[in-house]
Design a protein around this motif. Structure first.
Motif, PDB file in Angstrom:
ATOM      1  N   LEU A 267       0.826  -1.213   0.000  1.00  0.00           N
ATOM      2  CA  LEU A 267       0.000   0.000   0.000  1.00  0.00           C
ATOM      3  C   LEU A 267       0.858   1.260   0.000  1.00  0.00           C
ATOM      4  CD1 LEU A 267      -3.024  -0.790   2.338  1.00  0.00           C
ATOM      5  CD2 LEU A 267      -3.057  -0.353  -0.107  1.00  0.00           C
ATOM      6  N   GLU A 268       1.999   1.203   0.661  1.00  0.00           N
ATOM      7  CA  GLU A 268       2.897   2.357   0.633  1.00  0.00           C
ATOM      8  C   GLU A 268       3.436   2.592  -0.771  1.00  0.00           C
ATOM      9  OE1 GLU A 268       5.941   1.737   3.550  1.00  0.00           O
ATOM     10  OE2 GLU A 268       4.534   1.985   5.219  1.00  0.00           O
ATOM     11  N   ARG A 269       3.746   1.514  -1.464  1.00  0.00           N
ATOM     12  CA  ARG A 269       4.264   1.617  -2.829  1.00  0.00           C
ATOM     13  C   ARG A 269       3.171   1.952  -3.828  1.00  0.00           C
ATOM     14  NH1 ARG A 269       6.761  -3.697  -4.134  1.00  0.00           N
ATOM     15  NH2 ARG A 269       4.729  -3.762  -5.027  1.00  0.00           N
ATOM     16  N   GLU A 270       2.029   1.329  -3.668  1.00  0.00           N
ATOM     17  CA  GLU A 270       0.907   1.511  -4.597  1.00  0.00           C
ATOM     18  C   GLU A 270      -0.266   2.152  -3.858  1.00  0.00           C
ATOM     19  OE1 GLU A 270       1.127   1.038  -7.786  1.00  0.00           O
ATOM     20  OE2 GLU A 270       3.072   0.050  -7.711  1.00  0.00           O
ATOM     21  N   VAL A 271      -0.110   3.410  -3.506  1.00  0.00           N
ATOM     22  CA  VAL A 271      -1.122   4.143  -2.739  1.00  0.00           C
ATOM     23  C   VAL A 271      -2.452   4.155  -3.486  1.00  0.00           C
ATOM     24  CG1 VAL A 271      -1.695   6.404  -1.751  1.00  0.00           C
ATOM     25  CG2 VAL A 271       0.644   5.557  -1.663  1.00  0.00           C
ATOM     26  N   SER A 272      -2.422   4.059  -4.784  1.00  0.00           N
ATOM     27  CA  SER A 272      -3.639   4.112  -5.586  1.00  0.00           C
ATOM     28  C   SER A 272      -4.571   2.924  -5.331  1.00  0.00           C
ATOM     29  CB  SER A 272      -3.296   4.185  -7.073  1.00  0.00           C
ATOM     30  OG  SER A 272      -2.481   3.090  -7.438  1.00  0.00           O
ATOM     31  N   LEU A 273      -4.103   1.887  -4.633  1.00  0.00           N
ATOM     32  CA  LEU A 273      -4.962   0.744  -4.306  1.00  0.00           C
ATOM     33  C   LEU A 273      -5.873   1.014  -3.108  1.00  0.00           C
ATOM     34  CD1 LEU A 273      -2.411  -2.186  -4.662  1.00  0.00           C
ATOM     35  CD2 LEU A 273      -4.296  -1.649  -6.207  1.00  0.00           C
ATOM     36  N   ALA A 274      -5.461   1.884  -2.218  1.00  0.00           N
ATOM     37  CA  ALA A 274      -6.171   2.104  -0.952  1.00  0.00           C
ATOM     38  C   ALA A 274      -7.624   2.570  -1.099  1.00  0.00           C
ATOM     39  CB  ALA A 274      -5.382   3.062  -0.074  1.00  0.00           C
ATOM     40  N   PRO A 275      -7.950   3.503  -2.001  1.00  0.00           N
ATOM     41  CA  PRO A 275      -9.336   4.001  -2.032  1.00  0.00           C
ATOM     42  C   PRO A 275     -10.387   2.947  -2.408  1.00  0.00           C
ATOM     43  CG  PRO A 275      -7.893   5.465  -3.264  1.00  0.00           C
ATOM     44  CD  PRO A 275      -7.087   4.259  -2.905  1.00  0.00           C
ATOM     45  N   TYR A 276      -9.980   1.846  -2.975  1.00  0.00           N
ATOM     46  CA  TYR A 276     -10.937   0.842  -3.445  1.00  0.00           C
ATOM     47  C   TYR A 276     -11.275  -0.207  -2.381  1.00  0.00           C
ATOM     48  CZ  TYR A 276      -9.666   3.140  -7.711  1.00  0.00           C
ATOM     49  OH  TYR A 276      -9.435   4.109  -8.647  1.00  0.00           O
ATOM     50  N   ILE A 277     -10.563  -0.199  -1.273  1.00  0.00           N
ATOM     51  CA  ILE A 277     -10.782  -1.206  -0.231  1.00  0.00           C
ATOM     52  C   ILE A 277     -12.200  -1.154   0.347  1.00  0.00           C
ATOM     53  CG2 ILE A 277     -10.047  -1.947   2.069  1.00  0.00           C
ATOM     54  CD1 ILE A 277      -7.173  -1.286   1.210  1.00  0.00           C
ATOM     55  N   PRO A 278     -12.714   0.012   0.753  1.00  0.00           N
ATOM     56  CA  PRO A 278     -14.087   0.020   1.300  1.00  0.00           C
ATOM     57  C   PRO A 278     -15.141  -0.471   0.304  1.00  0.00           C
ATOM     58  CG  PRO A 278     -12.975   2.081   1.805  1.00  0.00           C
ATOM     59  CD  PRO A 278     -12.090   1.326   0.853  1.00  0.00           C
ATOM     60  N   MET A 279     -14.975  -0.103  -0.965  1.00  0.00           N
ATOM     61  CA  MET A 279     -15.925  -0.534  -1.989  1.00  0.00           C
ATOM     62  C   MET A 279     -15.927  -2.056  -2.123  1.00  0.00           C
ATOM     63  SD  MET A 279     -15.838   0.163  -6.085  1.00  0.00           S
ATOM     64  CE  MET A 279     -14.211  -0.540  -6.195  1.00  0.00           C
ATOM     65  N   LEU A 280     -14.752  -2.648  -2.136  1.00  0.00           N
ATOM     66  CA  LEU A 280     -14.647  -4.087  -2.304  1.00  0.00           C
ATOM     67  C   LEU A 280     -15.195  -4.832  -1.096  1.00  0.00           C
ATOM     68  CD1 LEU A 280     -11.123  -4.144  -3.914  1.00  0.00           C
ATOM     69  CD2 LEU A 280     -13.279  -4.644  -5.063  1.00  0.00           C
TER      70      LEU A 280
END
Length: 163
Positions: free
Chosen positions: A5-18
């Motif tokens: 998540l630190e490397r690919e911060v763009s993944l974090a916003p999709y966690i609640p949706m999933l």
């Protein structure tokens, strides 16, 4: 997962949706399953003179098999549609094909997994002698949240090569 998540911060916003998708899909399946179970048990009871016959499981399988197949197809269809929509949205926002792949495939696999859990959790509680209407949804949403995150991070590790 923190390093990813630190490397690919763009993944974090999709966690609640999933996570929300898994719980919602599984809960809907559980409610439909419980309705089908009640109807099936009433039908079996009426056909056997209010006494359940020895082949109840064979009768239940006969009644539930089409339901299970239709729910899996519905889950797959919802997973494809939502996966493409969320994937395109992520591609528009993030402009990274890796995020598109992770989000799209996660949506699909989470829908399928949640449908399976939505049918399986009530069966477990029925076998244990508990009322599945009271017990299934809290257990199911927790299970789907954990499995949704697992699917998401496994796919992210595969796509972004963090293994």
């Amino acid at each position: 997962n923190e390093g990813l998540l630190e490397r690919e911060v763009s993944l974090a916003p999709y966690i609640p949706m999933l996570m929300s998708l898994g719980g919602a899909t599984g809960s809907q399946t559980t409610l439909l399953f419980l309705e089908k179970h009640l109807t099936a048990m009433q039908r079996i009871s009426q056909n056997s003179g209010n006494r359940l016959s020895r082949d109840v499981f064979a009768q239940l399988w006969f009644l539930f098999r089409p339901f299970a197949i239709s729910q899996l197809w519905t889950g797959a269809g919802v997973g494809v549609v939502l996966g493409v929509a969320a994937g395109l949205w992520s591609l528009l926002l993030e402009r990274q094909i890796g995020v598109f792949i992770v989000v799209s495939f996660s949506q699909f696999f989470i829908c399928i997994m949640s449908v399976i859990c939505g049918m399986g959790v009530p069966i477990v509680f029925l076998q244990l002698g508990y009322d599945p209407a009271l017990m299934s949804i809290p257990m199911l949403t927790t299970l789907c949240d954990v499995l949704s995150l697992s699917v998401y991070f496994i796919l992210a590790h595969i796509v972004f090569g963090a293994f």
